[in-house]
Design an enzyme around this catalytic site. Structure first.
Site, short mmCIF file in Angstrom:
data_model
loop_
_atom_site.label_atom_id
_atom_site.label_comp_id
_atom_site.label_asym_id
_atom_site.label_seq_id
_atom_site.Cartn_x
_atom_site.Cartn_y
_atom_site.Cartn_z
N VAL A 10 0.85 -1.19 0.00
CA VAL A 10 0.00 0.00 0.00
C VAL A 10 0.89 1.24 0.00
CG1 VAL A 10 -1.85 1.25 1.18
CG2 VAL A 10 -1.75 -1.26 1.32
N THR A 36 4.08 2.08 2.71
CA THR A 36 5.11 3.02 2.26
C THR A 36 4.79 4.40 2.80
OG1 THR A 36 4.09 3.73 0.17
CG2 THR A 36 5.43 1.70 0.12
N ASP A 57 8.83 7.37 -2.90
CA ASP A 57 8.33 8.56 -3.58
C ASP A 57 7.80 8.08 -4.92
OD1 ASP A 57 7.91 10.85 -5.08
OD2 ASP A 57 9.86 11.75 -4.63
N TYR A 149 -8.17 18.74 -8.99
CA TYR A 149 -8.21 17.46 -8.26
C TYR A 149 -9.18 16.51 -8.94
CZ TYR A 149 -9.03 14.12 -4.49
OH TYR A 149 -9.16 12.96 -3.76
N LYS A 153 -8.41 12.72 -10.56
CA LYS A 153 -9.10 11.49 -10.18
C LYS A 153 -9.91 10.91 -11.34
CE LYS A 153 -7.43 11.01 -6.09
NZ LYS A 153 -6.64 9.83 -5.71
#
Length: 184
Positions: A10, A36, A57, A149, A153
């Site tokens: 994840v 992570t 990253d 945003y 998505k």
């Protein structure tokens, strides 16, 4: 051969977020959760919970390749569930958008999952596992001040829809979770 231990990787498991909640639930379900966090991000919450974690990253190919080596060693080459949860938000009126900030957001929200799948697809295929992308209702139903945003998505949703078709012949499921983003 049926493997006893299942592994869930994840991204984006900072304290108090969706990623942290997911790895906690995976661990509770006896799935070996691999979390992570960003290199400069605290991992105290994961240490306290006894959850395996690595720094990552998602905007760096080298960071992802380094992670793959560590995950291969840990799992024997299998990832049963890859959850692309790392993400950032940028809210601003569409006419006042800082394009550089939006490019950074797309790099994390859209290109990050693309990099992760490109790098880890063989391990997910080996497990006949699942890829889960954390989307947003904003990718389907726009909300005010969220144009950028919402666009990131929406791109993730559509990419995931195509990925689902492409991965099906390999026995891999692709799921997009639409969460509700709240301001504040």
């Amino acid at each position: 051969m049926d493997r006893e231990q299942k592994f869930a990787l994840v991204t984006g498991c900072g304290a108090g977020g969706i990623g942290e909640a997911l790895v906690t639930e995976y661990a509770r379900a006896s799935i070996h959760a691999i979390a992570t966090v960003l290199p400069n991000e605290s991992s105290d919450h994961l240490v306290k919970a006894g959850i395996t974690f690595f720094t990552l990253d998602v905007t760096s190919d080298q960071s992802i390749l380094d992670l793959k080596g560590k995950v291969q060693k840990l799992t024997g080459g299998y990832v049963d569930v890859l959850v692309n949860c790392a993400g950032i938000a940028y809210t601003m009126t569409a006419i006042d958008t800082d394009v550089v900030a939006v490019q950074r957001m797309f790099d994390v929200n859209v290109f990050g999952p693309m990099r992760m799948v490109r790098t880890f697809h063989d391990m997910v295929i080996q497990a006949k596992g699942s890829i889960v992308n954390i989307g947003s209702i904003g990718g389907i139903i726009p909300f005010i001040y969220g144009s950028s945003y919402n666009a990131s998505k929406a791109a993730l949703h559509h990419w995931g829809n195509t990925l689902r078709v492409e991965m099906a012949p390999f026995g891999v499921k692709v799921i997009t979770v639409c969460h509700v983003y709240t301001l504040g």
